[in-house]
Design an enzyme around this catalytic site. Structure first.
Site, PDB file in Angstrom:
ATOM      1  N   THR A  69      51.991   5.400  18.880  1.00  0.00           N
ATOM      2  CA  THR A  69      51.511   5.064  20.224  1.00  0.00           C
ATOM      3  C   THR A  69      52.266   5.855  21.283  1.00  0.00           C
ATOM      4  OG1 THR A  69      50.890   2.836  19.525  1.00  0.00           O
ATOM      5  CG2 THR A  69      51.268   3.154  21.881  1.00  0.00           C
ATOM      6  N   GLN A 174      46.930   8.722  10.943  1.00  0.00           N
ATOM      7  CA  GLN A 174      46.391   8.370   9.624  1.00  0.00           C
ATOM      8  C   GLN A 174      46.338   9.574   8.682  1.00  0.00           C
ATOM      9  OE1 GLN A 174      45.924   5.361   8.631  1.00  0.00           O
ATOM     10  NE2 GLN A 174      45.885   4.244  10.574  1.00  0.00           N
ATOM     11  N   THR A 227      68.359   5.662  23.207  1.00  0.00           N
ATOM     12  CA  THR A 227      69.268   6.000  22.115  1.00  0.00           C
ATOM     13  C   THR A 227      68.462   6.269  20.856  1.00  0.00           C
ATOM     14  OG1 THR A 227      70.948   4.606  23.095  1.00  0.00           O
ATOM     15  CG2 THR A 227      71.221   5.147  20.762  1.00  0.00           C
ATOM     16  N   CYS A 313      41.024  -6.668  16.747  1.00  0.00           N
ATOM     17  CA  CYS A 313      41.146  -8.114  16.588  1.00  0.00           C
ATOM     18  C   CYS A 313      42.276  -8.547  17.493  1.00  0.00           C
ATOM     19  CB  CYS A 313      41.484  -8.425  15.136  1.00  0.00           C
ATOM     20  SG  CYS A 313      41.881 -10.144  14.854  1.00  0.00           S
TER      21      CYS A 313
END
Ligand code: PLP
Length: 368
Positions: A69, A174, A227, A313
């Site tokens: 992400t 993926q 860090t 979901c």
């Protein structure tokens, strides 16, 4: 219990676990100048070199992040800060929503390329979206729901021909370790490879446009602060190297399992999305028209099979998959199951999936 949700997160591989445990015994902040700090730095830089060599890039191009992400957000924000960004209709929210957010923030356009009914980027539509305003493109290497591999090479060629100043980022969360990836910037996530959750990498050349998403110490090329997670980086490097070294044997095995699940779905009047296209070896994405989505998932869970719908979901509420909707499969967009396999999957697991599917699908069709 059968675990068939590797695309959501993989168990640790033994290699990654041992690498992580050994590195975790070292104390010291990798930015500190004392002996401990230098030892930690040396472990980190070894991990960087391993990743660079596996991905065939320079070590300086490897930026450690907290996962896929953050890697996606960094690349997408950088592109959107410079001009129009193109993404696709099947991107993960880490790209799709980040593109919306940053395009809006910088006052630039976000263009979305559609996909065909097979779930592949529509290259003609993509060509039409390219012009001199485009600063960059972010298109995934393979989709996380269907496993369909995207034509990143052809996308790169079109950019070269029509918008040569635009850069190309690919979300390979993926695809990493299954296929070779050729884009300037690449997002990788550790926990899809058998490394711990919270580890990731953005590969980006020095001249790739990047902007810092948070203020701080600027540890990674001044664009990524915090860090550094040395043990996580070491484990990610070990998991990646191990996967690539064993990729052919594992892919051959998993492809056979994947196709057994696909055949089983076909026997139950279901179908495999993107069946005629190149797909990742470990994802079997099957649709059962007319089946109740909750009943499918709950039924599989009760049958001791951990899989997913592949669609979003949140708070226990299933929403239709934006990927299937983009493929023109809106009617079936909720009635899908994604079985994703990995290094610990066995023939017994596939036997269990096949036997559960027969019962669960007929029950889920009865519910509607
Ligand atoms: N991109 C894709 C295609 C994914 O499948 C995922 C996770 O499922 C992500 C990005 C996010 O990765 P992470 O969980 O490491 O933040």
């Amino acid at each position: 219990m059968t675990y068939a949700d590797f695309a959501a997160t993989s168990p640790l591989t033994e290699v990654a676990k041992q690498a992580w445990l050994t590195a975790q015994d070292h104390i010291g902040n990798a930015s500190a100048t004392h002996t401990y700090g230098r030892a930690a730095r040396s472990l980190l830089e070894d991990a960087r070199e391993t990743i660079a060599s596996v991905m065939k890039v320079e070590p300086a191009e490897v930026i450690f992040t907290s996962g896929g992400t953050e890697a996606d957000n960094l690349a997408v924000a950088g592109i959107a800060s410079r001009g129009t960004i193109i993404t696709s209709a099947i991107e993960h929210p880490a790209v799709r929503d980040a593109a919306e957010l940053h395009a809006h923030r910088y006052g630039h356009q976000h263009r979305v390329v559609p996909v065909t009914s097979d779930g592949v980027i529509d290259l003609d539509a993509f060509r039409d979206l390219l012009d001199a305003q485009v600063a960059g493109v972010s298109i995934m290497a393979a989709n996380n729901e269907t496993g369909v591999i995207q034509p990143v090479d052809q996308i790169a060629d079109l950019i070269q021909a029509q918008a040569p100043r635009a850069v190309l980022h690919t979300d390979a969360v993926q695809a990493t370790g299954w296929i070779d990836i050729d884009a300037e910037a690449v997002s990788i996530s550790g926990h899809k490879l058998g490394a711990p959750v919270g580890t990731g990498v953005l590969i980006a050349p020095r001249d790739f446009p990047l902007v810092a998403l948070e203020a701080g110490g600027g540890q990674e090329r001044k664009v990524r602060s915090g860090t550094l997670n040395v043990a996580g980086a070491v484990a990610l490097a070990a998991a990646l190297a191990d996967r690539v070294a064993n990729r052919e044997a594992l892919a051959t095995q998993l492809r056979e399992y994947r196709d057994r699940i696909g055949q089983c779905a076909a026997n139950l009047d279901g179908y495999v999305t993107g069946i005629n296209k190149d797909r990742l070896p470990h994802i079997a994405h099957v649709v059962f028209p007319g089946a109740d989505p909750e009943a499918l998932l709950l039924g599989m869970d009760m049958a001791q099979i951990a899989c997913s719908t592949g669609s979003a979901c949140s708070a226990g509420v299933h929403r239709p998959s934006h990927v299937l909707e983009a493929m023109g499969l809106a009617d079936d967009a909720s009635s899908a199951l994604r079985f994703s396999l990995g290094f610990s999957t066995t023939t017994n697991d596939i036997d269990a999936i096949e036997s559960a599917l027969g019962r669960v699908v007929s029950m889920a069709r009865g519910v509607r």
